[in-house]
Design a protein around this motif. Structure first.
Motif, mmCIF file in Angstrom:
data_model
loop_
_atom_site.group_PDB
_atom_site.id
_atom_site.type_symbol
_atom_site.label_atom_id
_atom_site.label_comp_id
_atom_site.label_asym_id
_atom_site.label_seq_id
_atom_site.Cartn_x
_atom_site.Cartn_y
_atom_site.Cartn_z
ATOM 1 N N THR A 1 -1.739 -37.447 -26.353
ATOM 2 C CA THR A 1 -1.886 -38.731 -27.036
ATOM 3 C C THR A 1 -2.628 -39.700 -26.116
ATOM 4 O O THR A 1 -2.953 -39.373 -24.971
ATOM 5 C CB THR A 1 -0.510 -39.308 -27.401
ATOM 6 N N ASP A 2 -2.899 -40.905 -26.617
ATOM 7 C CA ASP A 2 -3.633 -41.899 -25.839
ATOM 8 C C ASP A 2 -2.940 -42.208 -24.516
ATOM 9 O O ASP A 2 -1.705 -42.305 -24.452
ATOM 10 C CB ASP A 2 -3.766 -43.191 -26.640
ATOM 11 N N THR A 3 -3.725 -42.350 -23.475
ATOM 12 C CA THR A 3 -3.192 -42.663 -22.150
ATOM 13 C C THR A 3 -4.041 -43.755 -21.506
ATOM 14 O O THR A 3 -5.216 -43.937 -21.843
ATOM 15 C CB THR A 3 -3.169 -41.404 -21.262
ATOM 16 N N LEU A 4 -3.452 -44.485 -20.586
ATOM 17 C CA LEU A 4 -4.140 -45.609 -19.939
ATOM 18 C C LEU A 4 -5.311 -45.153 -19.073
ATOM 19 O O LEU A 4 -5.295 -44.049 -18.515
ATOM 20 C CB LEU A 4 -3.159 -46.369 -19.051
ATOM 21 N N ILE A 5 -6.291 -46.031 -18.949
ATOM 22 C CA ILE A 5 -7.413 -45.803 -18.035
ATOM 23 C C ILE A 5 -7.270 -46.772 -16.867
ATOM 24 O O ILE A 5 -7.101 -47.977 -17.053
ATOM 25 C CB ILE A 5 -8.769 -46.043 -18.734
ATOM 26 N N TYR A 6 -7.315 -46.220 -15.655
ATOM 27 C CA TYR A 6 -7.233 -47.039 -14.449
ATOM 28 C C TYR A 6 -8.604 -47.141 -13.782
ATOM 29 O O TYR A 6 -9.381 -46.179 -13.780
ATOM 30 C CB TYR A 6 -6.264 -46.429 -13.435
ATOM 31 N N TYR B 1 -12.033 -48.579 3.674
ATOM 32 C CA TYR B 1 -10.879 -47.694 3.919
ATOM 33 C C TYR B 1 -9.610 -48.145 3.178
ATOM 34 O O TYR B 1 -8.505 -47.787 3.544
ATOM 35 C CB TYR B 1 -10.577 -47.588 5.425
ATOM 36 N N GLN B 2 -9.790 -48.931 2.130
ATOM 37 C CA GLN B 2 -8.658 -49.353 1.297
ATOM 38 C C GLN B 2 -8.869 -48.867 -0.143
ATOM 39 O O GLN B 2 -9.984 -48.519 -0.529
ATOM 40 C CB GLN B 2 -8.497 -50.876 1.323
ATOM 41 N N ARG B 3 -7.763 -48.888 -0.911
ATOM 42 C CA ARG B 3 -7.813 -48.413 -2.299
ATOM 43 C C ARG B 3 -7.197 -49.469 -3.213
ATOM 44 O O ARG B 3 -6.052 -49.871 -3.040
ATOM 45 C CB ARG B 3 -7.036 -47.097 -2.417
ATOM 46 N N PHE B 4 -7.966 -49.903 -4.193
ATOM 47 C CA PHE B 4 -7.511 -50.900 -5.157
ATOM 48 C C PHE B 4 -7.382 -50.226 -6.523
ATOM 49 O O PHE B 4 -8.320 -49.577 -6.993
ATOM 50 C CB PHE B 4 -8.516 -52.053 -5.226
ATOM 51 N N LYS B 5 -6.211 -50.352 -7.147
ATOM 52 C CA LYS B 5 -5.964 -49.738 -8.445
ATOM 53 C C LYS B 5 -5.690 -50.829 -9.468
ATOM 54 O O LYS B 5 -4.883 -51.731 -9.221
ATOM 55 C CB LYS B 5 -4.774 -48.776 -8.346
ATOM 56 N N TYR B 6 -6.332 -50.719 -10.624
ATOM 57 C CA TYR B 6 -6.232 -51.778 -11.630
ATOM 58 C C TYR B 6 -6.160 -51.163 -13.023
ATOM 59 O O TYR B 6 -6.961 -50.288 -13.379
ATOM 60 C CB TYR B 6 -7.448 -52.702 -11.523
ATOM 61 N N SER B 7 -5.198 -51.591 -13.807
ATOM 62 C CA SER B 7 -5.092 -51.110 -15.185
ATOM 63 C C SER B 7 -6.111 -51.838 -16.049
ATOM 64 O O SER B 7 -6.122 -53.071 -16.114
ATOM 65 C CB SER B 7 -3.676 -51.362 -15.726
ATOM 66 N N THR B 8 -6.964 -51.075 -16.703
ATOM 67 C CA THR B 8 -7.989 -51.689 -17.555
ATOM 68 C C THR B 8 -7.408 -52.226 -18.854
ATOM 69 O O THR B 8 -8.039 -53.028 -19.537
ATOM 70 C CB THR B 8 -9.079 -50.665 -17.911
ATOM 71 N N GLY B 9 -6.203 -51.744 -19.209
ATOM 72 C CA GLY B 9 -5.630 -52.125 -20.492
ATOM 73 C C GLY B 9 -6.167 -51.285 -21.640
ATOM 74 O O GLY B 9 -5.702 -51.378 -22.768
ATOM 75 N N GLU B 10 -7.152 -50.446 -21.335
ATOM 76 C CA GLU B 10 -7.746 -49.572 -22.351
ATOM 77 C C GLU B 10 -7.015 -48.233 -22.377
ATOM 78 O O GLU B 10 -6.570 -47.733 -21.347
ATOM 79 C CB GLU B 10 -9.227 -49.324 -22.048
ATOM 80 N N LYS B 11 -6.928 -47.634 -23.564
ATOM 81 C CA LYS B 11 -6.316 -46.318 -23.714
ATOM 82 C C LYS B 11 -7.258 -45.384 -24.449
ATOM 83 O O LYS B 11 -8.039 -45.820 -25.299
ATOM 84 C CB LYS B 11 -4.998 -46.429 -24.506
#
Length: 409
Positions: A15-20, A27-37
């Motif tokens: 089923t639909d799942t979130l896109i990050y 040397y850092q990692r930034f993760k953000y929820s797009t709100g899109e599925k």
């Protein structure tokens, strides 16, 4: 310059799942929820965009929104550098949301209760009924607390709330483990909301915001006790005979109730010597050698096990089965309810449930000197520490086991 890419939260979901958005910089990692599925079947992992297909007609607009987010993070990063500001995940998130402030793709602001309500509904598609029941119960207590004291939102979940909420739950005469389960569920809600970009309050991750737990009085059945259960003549009671047979399958496979009640002929492979099954809870594929008792029961039902009763009904009948086997020794139980420690002796047969089968499997194999890692391959425990907390071995049994160790000889 940093590097941006998009990933799916659950790439194997049906089923639909979130896109990050994942942005790596310095040397850092930034993760953000797009709100899109998106449904993974429409996702191209190479291009990290939606496939161009007639089955998903809105792919141009969808991909344009992802392009906007990618451009937004690149612009946000560049502007911070140009302004002489050292980028970090906090100011990068703020700068990105300024870039996306036209609200075309910015996640909608939800209240905590609205988020929980939506999350429970969404979870009905991919989580067990037991998990949904836990979610609903926790949500009910949260709403009762808010009604009695004060409204709750994301920013309300603080250490002060934690301490007050513990007191509130204890007034309901709940056991420590039940209280702990509610706290764990709240933390799960908050983690999910944080991952999706709806929450920025991280006080729930403080080490003092901990899940309460006390060792339960779970029992296991020894190999000798299992033989007593197996030898019972239950032909006069088909319902008890069916429950006994299914329970023994669990005791000799280590599978959960949701799995050992779903074994089909196609799960019996390698010339009727191995069960191969994908577990319902974790999606893990396990291979289990067939114990002679399991082979006998499968032969009895021609590899097609009878339809099981509900877990609760099976637990009720199971106590009758264990009682008929004469397993009635008194076990002293200890439980903390409402902040008070209560001790009382209970007959062992009353403590047996379908989950006892899984504990019995793990404990009996451990006592039989089967390598811990081999048992964990079946039970699914990730660490030896968590496995050793799961098995039930008395001090005497542990001493007997050590008698054969070279150190004591």
């Amino acid at each position: 310059m940093g590097k941006a890419k998009f990933i799916l939260k659950e790439p194997t979901s049906k089923t639909d799942t979130l896109i990050y958005l994942i942005f790596r910089y310095q040397y850092q990692r930034f993760k953000y929820s797009t709100g899109e599925k998106i449904n993974p079947k429409f996702w191209n992992t190479t291009s990290q965009r939606v496939k161009t297909t007639k089955q998903f007609t809105e792919h141009p607009e969808f991909n344009a929104r992802l392009d906007k987010i990618q451009n937004g993070i690149n612009n946000a990063f560049r502007k911070l550098l140009n302004d002489g500001i050292q980028p970090n995940n906090t100011n990068l998130k703020e700068a990105l949301e300024i870039e996306l402030s036209d609200n075309i793709v910015k996640p909608k602001k939800l209240s905590l209760f609205k988020f929980i309500e939506d999350y429970i509904e969404e979870s009905k598609l991919n989580k067990s009924n037991g998990t949904i029941k836990v979610y609903n119960t926790t949500f009910t207590y949260l709403k009762d607390y808010a009604k009695k004291y004060k409204p709750i939102d994301f920013e309300s979940i603080t250490l002060e709330f934690y301490n007050n909420y513990l007191g509130f739950l204890k007034k309901h005469n709940l056991s420590n483990n039940t209280v702990g389960k509610h706290i764990k569920t709240i933390k799960s809600f908050m983690n999910e909301a944080t991952e999706r970009g709806h929450n920025t309050n991280l006080e729930f991750r403080n080490k003092r915001f901990k899940t309460i737990r006390e060792e339960s009085d779970s029992v296991y059945l020894s190999v000798d006790e299992l033989k007593k259960v197996e030898k019972l003549d239950l032909k006069a009671s088909p319902r008890l005979e069916k429950v006994r047979d299914l329970f023994l399958i669990g005791c000799y496979t280590g599978l959960r109730f949701s799995d050992f009640t779903q074994i089909n002929p196609e799960n019996i492979v390698s010339n009727n010597t191995v069960i191969e099954i994908r577990t319902k809870k974790t999606g893990q594929r396990v291979s289990i050698p067939l114990h002679k008792t399991v082979r006998t029961i499968l032969k009895k039902y021609k590899n097609k096990l009878p339809k099981a009763y509900t877990n609760q009904t099976m637990n009720d009948y199971l106590k009758d089965v264990i009682s008929l086997a004469g397993i009635k020794e008194k076990i002293e139980t200890t439980i903390t309810k409402g902040g008070k420690v209560v001790k009382k002796p209970i007959s062992k047969h009353k403590l047996v449930s379908t989950h006892t089968a899984r504990r019995s499997f793990a404990t009996n194999l451990y006592l039989a000197e089967v390598p811990t890692i081999s048992i964990m391959k079946i039970t699914g425990h990730q660490t030896e520490r968590s496995f050793l907390q799961y098995i039930r071995v008395s001090q005497k049994e542990n001493a007997d086991k050590l008698l054969t160790h070279p150190f004591f000889n």
